[in-house]
Design a protein around this motif. Structure first.
Motif, PDB file in Angstrom:
ATOM      1  N   HIS A  72       0.749  -1.117   0.037  1.00 57.11           N
ATOM      2  CA  HIS A  72       0.108   0.015  -0.043  1.00 57.11           C
ATOM      3  C   HIS A  72       0.784   1.090  -0.150  1.00 57.11           C
ATOM      4  O   HIS A  72       0.516   2.317  -0.661  1.00 57.11           O
ATOM      5  CB  HIS A  72      -0.905   0.069   1.269  1.00 57.11           C
ATOM      6  CG  HIS A  72      -1.890   1.120   1.314  1.00 57.11           C
ATOM      7  ND1 HIS A  72      -1.669   2.150   2.014  1.00 57.11           N
ATOM      8  CD2 HIS A  72      -2.743   1.524   0.444  1.00 57.11           C
ATOM      9  CE1 HIS A  72      -2.642   3.168   2.177  1.00 57.11           C
ATOM     10  NE2 HIS A  72      -3.328   2.788   0.900  1.00 57.11           N
ATOM     11  N   ASP A  73       2.198   1.222   0.675  1.00 56.32           N
ATOM     12  CA  ASP A  73       2.710   2.285   0.635  1.00 56.32           C
ATOM     13  C   ASP A  73       3.821   2.245  -0.324  1.00 56.32           C
ATOM     14  O   ASP A  73       4.667   3.349  -0.505  1.00 56.32           O
ATOM     15  CB  ASP A  73       3.637   2.388   2.076  1.00 56.32           C
ATOM     16  CG  ASP A  73       4.483   1.315   2.371  1.00 56.32           C
ATOM     17  OD1 ASP A  73       4.798   0.516   1.367  1.00 56.32           O
ATOM     18  OD2 ASP A  73       5.370   1.258   3.395  1.00 56.32           O
ATOM     19  N   THR A  97       8.267   4.864  -4.960  1.00 58.71           N
ATOM     20  CA  THR A  97       6.968   4.588  -4.865  1.00 58.71           C
ATOM     21  C   THR A  97       6.179   4.718  -6.340  1.00 58.71           C
ATOM     22  O   THR A  97       5.124   5.751  -6.323  1.00 58.71           O
ATOM     23  CB  THR A  97       6.231   5.528  -3.742  1.00 58.71           C
ATOM     24  OG1 THR A  97       6.654   6.776  -3.765  1.00 58.71           O
ATOM     25  CG2 THR A  97       6.969   5.258  -2.481  1.00 58.71           C
ATOM     26  N   HIS A 100       1.886   2.830  -8.134  1.00 61.80           N
ATOM     27  CA  HIS A 100       0.649   3.242  -8.101  1.00 61.80           C
ATOM     28  C   HIS A 100      -0.319   2.832  -9.131  1.00 61.80           C
ATOM     29  O   HIS A 100      -1.666   3.181  -9.082  1.00 61.80           O
ATOM     30  CB  HIS A 100       0.714   4.728  -7.628  1.00 61.80           C
ATOM     31  CG  HIS A 100       1.549   5.639  -8.497  1.00 61.80           C
ATOM     32  ND1 HIS A 100       1.938   5.497  -9.926  1.00 61.80           N
ATOM     33  CD2 HIS A 100       2.749   6.258  -7.793  1.00 61.80           C
ATOM     34  CE1 HIS A 100       2.903   6.473 -10.012  1.00 61.80           C
ATOM     35  NE2 HIS A 100       3.444   6.932  -8.869  1.00 61.80           N
ATOM     36  N   ALA A 103      -1.966  -0.194  -7.215  1.00 61.87           N
ATOM     37  CA  ALA A 103      -2.578   0.426  -6.105  1.00 61.87           C
ATOM     38  C   ALA A 103      -3.738   1.326  -6.331  1.00 61.87           C
ATOM     39  O   ALA A 103      -4.767   1.223  -5.431  1.00 61.87           O
ATOM     40  CB  ALA A 103      -1.296   0.813  -5.254  1.00 61.87           C
ATOM     41  N   GLU A 107      -7.442   0.868  -4.677  1.00 65.75           N
ATOM     42  CA  GLU A 107      -8.313   1.987  -4.186  1.00 65.75           C
ATOM     43  C   GLU A 107      -9.638   2.417  -4.943  1.00 65.75           C
ATOM     44  O   GLU A 107     -10.600   2.555  -4.232  1.00 65.75           O
ATOM     45  CB  GLU A 107      -7.228   3.118  -3.800  1.00 65.75           C
ATOM     46  CG  GLU A 107      -5.985   2.981  -2.845  1.00 65.75           C
ATOM     47  CD  GLU A 107      -5.136   3.864  -2.741  1.00 65.75           C
ATOM     48  OE1 GLU A 107      -4.378   3.885  -1.986  1.00 65.75           O
ATOM     49  OE2 GLU A 107      -5.284   4.825  -3.663  1.00 65.75           O
ATOM     50  N   ARG A 178      -0.950  -9.399   0.741  1.00 64.04           N
ATOM     51  CA  ARG A 178      -0.502  -8.003   0.858  1.00 64.04           C
ATOM     52  C   ARG A 178      -1.814  -7.024   0.575  1.00 64.04           C
ATOM     53  O   ARG A 178      -1.673  -5.798   0.877  1.00 64.04           O
ATOM     54  CB  ARG A 178       0.250  -7.826  -0.328  1.00 64.04           C
ATOM     55  CG  ARG A 178       1.256  -6.749  -0.517  1.00 64.04           C
ATOM     56  CD  ARG A 178       2.173  -6.691  -1.564  1.00 64.04           C
ATOM     57  NE  ARG A 178       3.462  -7.336  -1.096  1.00 64.04           N
ATOM     58  CZ  ARG A 178       3.895  -8.303  -1.960  1.00 64.04           C
ATOM     59  NH1 ARG A 178       3.444  -8.552  -2.957  1.00 64.04           N
ATOM     60  NH2 ARG A 178       5.052  -8.926  -1.638  1.00 64.04           N
ATOM     61  N   LEU A 179      -2.842  -7.480  -0.302  1.00 61.25           N
ATOM     62  CA  LEU A 179      -4.271  -6.710  -0.185  1.00 61.25           C
ATOM     63  C   LEU A 179      -4.605  -6.158   1.330  1.00 61.25           C
ATOM     64  O   LEU A 179      -4.997  -5.247   1.595  1.00 61.25           O
ATOM     65  CB  LEU A 179      -5.379  -7.592  -0.787  1.00 61.25           C
ATOM     66  CG  LEU A 179      -5.284  -7.575  -2.265  1.00 61.25           C
ATOM     67  CD1 LEU A 179      -6.124  -8.760  -3.011  1.00 61.25           C
ATOM     68  CD2 LEU A 179      -5.516  -6.265  -2.882  1.00 61.25           C
ATOM     69  N   TYR A 182      -3.725  -2.751   2.607  1.00 62.69           N
ATOM     70  CA  TYR A 182      -4.562  -1.661   2.168  1.00 62.69           C
ATOM     71  C   TYR A 182      -5.765  -1.486   3.321  1.00 62.69           C
ATOM     72  O   TYR A 182      -6.565  -2.189   3.454  1.00 62.69           O
ATOM     73  CB  TYR A 182      -5.189  -1.901   1.040  1.00 62.69           C
ATOM     74  CG  TYR A 182      -4.245  -1.748  -0.125  1.00 62.69           C
ATOM     75  CD1 TYR A 182      -4.375  -0.859  -0.957  1.00 62.69           C
ATOM     76  CD2 TYR A 182      -3.104  -2.712  -0.421  1.00 62.69           C
ATOM     77  CE1 TYR A 182      -3.191  -0.744  -2.316  1.00 62.69           C
ATOM     78  CE2 TYR A 182      -2.411  -2.958  -1.372  1.00 62.69           C
ATOM     79  CZ  TYR A 182      -2.319  -1.866  -2.386  1.00 62.69           C
ATOM     80  OH  TYR A 182      -1.457  -1.773  -3.365  1.00 62.69           O
TER      81      TYR A 182
END
Length: 258
Positions: A72-73, A97, A100, A103, A107, A178-179, A182
């Protein structure tokens, strides 16, 4: 030289679209309301709509190499000790990072579309998983960094068809875990509003094997009793069989009601 791709575009507009125009007009007027986020590998042999029997407006689809889910980060660990220019470049890519795309889609699917299911679908003969053992091309800096998202699934054995199959499945479970990093996913999973599903599609058999958390195994859909359970849905950690993947532990199970 004929432009085959242009011909296909024209054929869609002239022959295919008239028969489904009303469906797309409705999707424009009412908006999209998919209930499933499908995270799948980019492999051309994996066709989500065929597997799920769905059509336009039914799936929100994210595809990338090996169906990986970034943290998430956006950060990954950086290997130490490699001081070469290539190592420094790769280390910077891992720290960056820049994941995204996937990611952001996660979101958006959860917060905006409010999907009720997330499917992570790996498959047999995955080139991304094989590259975890064989390595990426020298110039593929982004690919090499991306593959680290599956590193924990690699087995300490020589590459073989069985090792690749197990790694493909282990990688699916790693992404489910890993989900849960979030916040919006964890909140909804724990509230019973969102279900996670781990799938492994065996291309040559035409069958999806779904992950069952209680047995710790992938079960052929033809004999399964459900469409797959994540490591967090109704898991009894006291009686659960030895998990397929050692990252599954009690901290990811749904809290017991008192």
């Amino acid at each position: 030289m004929p432009d085959e791709l242009l011909e296909r575009l024209r054929r869609f507009h002239d022959q295919t679209f008239p028969g489904i125009q009303d469906q797309f007009q409705d999707l424009v007027e009412r908006g999209q309301h998919p209930t499933i986020l499908f995270i799948g590998c980019s492999d051309s042999r994996l066709v989500p709509y065929l597997l799920t029997g769905t059509g336009p407006g039914d799936l929100f689809i994210v595809r990338n190499v090996a169906a990986f889910v970034p943290p998430h980060d956006g950060m990954t660990t950086v290997p130490s000790g490699d001081m070469s220019p290539e190592g420094a470049y790769l280390g910077a890519a891992r720290r960056f990072t820049g994941y995204h795309g996937t990611a952001a889609a996660i979101e958006f699917a959860v917060l905006n579309l409010k999907v009720s299911r997330i499917v992570v679908c790996g498959h047999s003969h995955c080139g991304g998983i094989r590259a975890l053992y064989e390595g990426a091309p020298k110039d593929a800096i982004n690919l090499a960094a991306w593959l680290e998202l599956g590193r924990e699934a690699v087995l300490p054995v020589q590459m073989s068809p069985e090792a690749l199959r197990r790694t493909e499945q282990r990688a699916v479970i790693l992404q489910l875990e890993r989900l849960m990093g979030y916040p919006m996913v964890r909140e909804r999973v724990e509230a019973g509003q969102l279900a996670l599903h781990g799938w492994h599609y065996v291309i040559e058999d035409g069958e999806v094997h779904v992950f069952d958390v209680k047995s710790g195994e992938f079960v052929p859909a033809s004999s399964a009793t459900h469409s797959g359970t994540g490591p967090y849905a109704d898991a009894d950690t006291d009686t659960m069989a030895s998990p397929l993947f050692n990252e599954i532990d009690g901290s990811y199970a749904r809290p017991r009601s008192s």
